[in-house]
Design a protein around this motif. Structure first.
Motif, PDB file in Angstrom:
ATOM      1  N   SER A 157     -23.817  25.241  -1.599  1.00 15.57           N
ATOM      2  CA  SER A 157     -22.735  24.317  -1.272  1.00 15.57           C
ATOM      3  C   SER A 157     -22.696  23.195  -2.304  1.00 15.57           C
ATOM      4  O   SER A 157     -23.662  22.957  -3.031  1.00 15.57           O
ATOM      5  CB  SER A 157     -22.919  23.733   0.130  1.00 15.57           C
ATOM      6  N   SER A 162     -16.402  19.610  -0.416  1.00 16.62           N
ATOM      7  CA  SER A 162     -16.593  20.488   0.740  1.00 16.62           C
ATOM      8  C   SER A 162     -15.750  21.755   0.671  1.00 16.62           C
ATOM      9  O   SER A 162     -15.989  22.699   1.424  1.00 16.62           O
ATOM     10  CB  SER A 162     -16.274  19.728   2.036  1.00 16.62           C
ATOM     11  N   ASN A 165     -17.849  24.793   0.216  1.00 16.45           N
ATOM     12  CA  ASN A 165     -18.939  25.038   1.151  1.00 16.45           C
ATOM     13  C   ASN A 165     -18.573  26.177   2.092  1.00 16.45           C
ATOM     14  O   ASN A 165     -17.561  26.111   2.783  1.00 16.45           O
ATOM     15  CB  ASN A 165     -19.249  23.772   1.950  1.00 16.45           C
TER      16      ASN A 165
END
Length: 261
Positions: A157, A162, A165
């Motif tokens: 990640s 994000s 991820n």
């Protein structure tokens, strides 16, 4: 209140030339689910997994990722959630070290400093039970170790972005070619990663191996002749009257599944 699916497949069809591979597939994948797709060789399981991953486009049908209609392939537009894939043959770059393989996405798509990437790589290798091997090359590793390195890459990640991820991991025959003990290590790892707080808790797996199916599945779908012929909880395998499922798990040559010589 009903749970919204992370991934929805609606009327998915795929042909290769004149050969029909998938025919009107309807499938939902829910948050926190451990779904295993089974069926005889050539049933279209890996094709379905690649369509879910966005590596292959269906001929017809719609794919919704967290409610958003996916148009084209993953390279055309990023999905609203991260989807990682562990390939059957690990698909590691032989010319790169373990560290460079595991951190490949970060090296390509982040502005993180080298020291931070190395730290994240070591964390992921620790999670898959392979500390201290980041300097080695894939050719120096056993088959089971290469599988685990590919797991570490799949769960990587980016703390600064994000979008990269993973919320869903797709496993294509993760125990293929491994001995029973190595298979058990991989099966346990799949479950352990699902339960880890910092790793995504949803996965879809394709598998032929009975031990892997029974130890990693919550829900099972049986794919044959391009369609989902049966689905149920993993414990339903032993009580279903479905002749396809019964033949598959008994390894009998007699039944509705055609034997290809």
């Amino acid at each position: 209140m009903s749970v919204e699916p992370l991934i929805e497949l609606k009327g998915i069809c795929k042909n290769f030339g004149e050969k029909m591979i998938l025919n009107d597939i309807e499938l939902n994948i829910y948050p926190g689910e451990a779904l295993v797709i089974i069926g005889p060789s050539g049933a279209g399981k890996s094709t379905l997994l690649r369509i879910i991953a966005g590596l292959l486009a269906p001929d017809t049908g719609e794919i919704y990722i967290k409610g958003q209609n996916r148009q084209g392939l993953i390279e055309d537009k990023q999905d609203p959630i991260g989807i990682s894939m562990v390939f059957q043959q690990s698909a590691l770059f032989d010319s790169l070290t373990v560290a460079e393989n595991v951190g490949f996405c970060l090296y390509q798509h982040s502005k993180l400093p080298e020291r931070k990437i190395r730290q994240l790589v070591e964390e992921k290798l620790e999670m898959v039970g392979l500390p201290g091997i980041s300097h080695q090359y894939p050719a120096e590793l056993s088959g089971g170790m290469r599988k685990r390195v590919s797991f570490a890459r799949a769960i990587m990640s980016n703390p600064d972005d994000s979008r990269y991820n993973p919320e869903v991991i797709l496993y294509d025959e993760p125990t293929a070619g491994l001995d029973p003990i190595a298979s058990t290590v991989i099966e346990d790892l799949v479950r352990r990663l699902q339960q880890a707080a910092q790793v995504c808790g949803t996965y879809v797996m394709v598998s032929h191996q009975e031990s892997t199916i029974r130890r990693t599945a919550d829900r099972v779908v049986f794919l044959y002749e391009g369609q989902i012929q049966w689905e149920g909880k993993v414990q339903d395998i032993d009580i279903t009257d479905n002749l396809l499922v019964r033949q598959f798990f008994s390894a009998s040559i007699d039944g509705p599944i055609r034997v290809i010589n």
